[in-house]
Design a protein around this motif. Structure first.
Motif, PDB file in Angstrom:
ATOM      1  N   GLU A  19      32.131  28.866  41.709  1.00 18.78           N
ATOM      2  CA  GLU A  19      32.522  29.427  40.419  1.00 18.78           C
ATOM      3  C   GLU A  19      32.472  28.364  39.326  1.00 18.78           C
ATOM      4  O   GLU A  19      32.927  27.249  39.503  1.00 18.78           O
ATOM      5  CB  GLU A  19      33.932  30.014  40.508  1.00 18.78           C
ATOM      6  N   LEU A  62      40.337  25.674  39.398  1.00 22.44           N
ATOM      7  CA  LEU A  62      41.329  26.627  39.884  1.00 22.44           C
ATOM      8  C   LEU A  62      40.710  27.781  40.675  1.00 22.44           C
ATOM      9  O   LEU A  62      41.411  28.709  41.047  1.00 22.44           O
ATOM     10  CB  LEU A  62      42.120  27.194  38.696  1.00 22.44           C
ATOM     11  N   ALA A  63      39.420  27.704  40.914  1.00 21.09           N
ATOM     12  CA  ALA A  63      38.718  28.811  41.563  1.00 21.09           C
ATOM     13  C   ALA A  63      38.940  28.803  43.069  1.00 21.09           C
ATOM     14  O   ALA A  63      39.156  27.757  43.687  1.00 21.09           O
ATOM     15  CB  ALA A  63      37.236  28.727  41.270  1.00 21.09           C
ATOM     16  N   LEU A  64      38.869  29.982  43.641  1.00 23.81           N
ATOM     17  CA  LEU A  64      38.946  30.107  45.093  1.00 23.81           C
ATOM     18  C   LEU A  64      37.572  29.902  45.717  1.00 23.81           C
ATOM     19  O   LEU A  64      37.469  29.399  46.830  1.00 23.81           O
ATOM     20  CB  LEU A  64      39.509  31.473  45.470  1.00 23.81           C
ATOM     21  N   ASP A  65      36.525  30.310  45.019  1.00 25.13           N
ATOM     22  CA  ASP A  65      35.161  30.084  45.475  1.00 25.13           C
ATOM     23  C   ASP A  65      34.686  28.739  44.942  1.00 25.13           C
ATOM     24  O   ASP A  65      34.950  28.374  43.804  1.00 25.13           O
ATOM     25  CB  ASP A  65      34.218  31.177  44.964  1.00 25.13           C
ATOM     26  N   SER A  66      33.932  28.011  45.752  1.00 30.12           N
ATOM     27  CA  SER A  66      33.466  26.694  45.322  1.00 30.12           C
ATOM     28  C   SER A  66      32.309  26.785  44.330  1.00 30.12           C
ATOM     29  O   SER A  66      31.999  25.815  43.657  1.00 30.12           O
ATOM     30  CB  SER A  66      33.033  25.865  46.533  1.00 30.12           C
ATOM     31  N   ASN A  99      34.924  25.224  38.320  1.00 31.92           N
ATOM     32  CA  ASN A  99      36.269  25.681  37.999  1.00 31.92           C
ATOM     33  C   ASN A  99      37.256  25.044  38.976  1.00 31.92           C
ATOM     34  O   ASN A  99      37.203  25.311  40.172  1.00 31.92           O
ATOM     35  CB  ASN A  99      36.341  27.203  38.082  1.00 31.92           C
TER      36      ASN A  99
END
Length: 187
Positions: free
Chosen positions: A44, A38-42, A36
């Motif tokens: 996701e 746009l994810a904050l976690d890598s 993703n």
């Protein structure tokens, strides 16, 4: 006096499906799990639509005809080929114009490493296997087109080319480190 209505919350309470509903009439797509952006976690992942119309490796993987190691080995070969290729390049308008001739840019270390890996792959696959892998992964030819180029047009030859291509993908997975040699484990 009328009572004021309370506005609904603007929080996103449900996920939105952003996949396209309308595709061109000749589209060939499949779902793929990708990172993703746009994810904050890598870690996701999201589901995305991937075009497989001009991608023989993606088509084989989406139809479960090759496994993940073979797919990654083929993609690594394509990546090395693109990195090592020094074909026609566009003119750089930011460089100084001298007399219209361009000097060759020096090889980068990444290009050199890619060429070395491609040389090792060619030794591992042999001449025929390397030509078959190049035809499918770089030129994007089908087994029918490969048979036509080699002047053999029967279904038996197409099956042979497909079986030989999967064997070459197995070898690519071993060379690039996405699989381990099963025969060495049994010895």
């Amino acid at each position: 006096m009328a009572r004021a209505r309370r506005n609904k919350s603007y929080r996103l309470t449900e996920l939105h499906d952003r996949r396209s509903r309308v595709l061109p009439f000749n589209a060939e797509v499949t779902e793929a799990e990708v990172d993703n952006p746009l994810a904050l976690d890598s870690d996701e992942k999201i589901m995305a639509m991937r075009s497989i119309r001009n991608d023989p490796l993606g088509r084989l993987h989406s139809h479960r005809q090759i496994d993940e190691a073979q797919y990654r080995g083929g993609r690594a070969y394509q990546n090395d080929w693109e990195r090592a290729e020094r074909g026609p390049q566009a003119m750089d308008p930011t460089r100084k114009y001298v007399d219209g001739t361009r000097s060759r840019e020096p090889l980068t270390e990444r290009q050199r490493q890619a060429v070395l890996r491609l040389n090792r792959v060619e030794r591992e696959l042999g001449t025929d296997g390397a030509a078959l892998v190049h035809d499918v992964l770089v030129l994007g030819l089908t087994m029918d087109q490969i048979g036509q180029r080699r002047a053999v047009r029967t279904q038996r030859w197409n099956d042979y080319f497909a079986r030989r291509f999967r064997e070459c993908l197995d070898r690519l997975a071993l060379v690039y480190g996405f699989a381990t040699d099963v025969s060495a484990r049994h010895r």
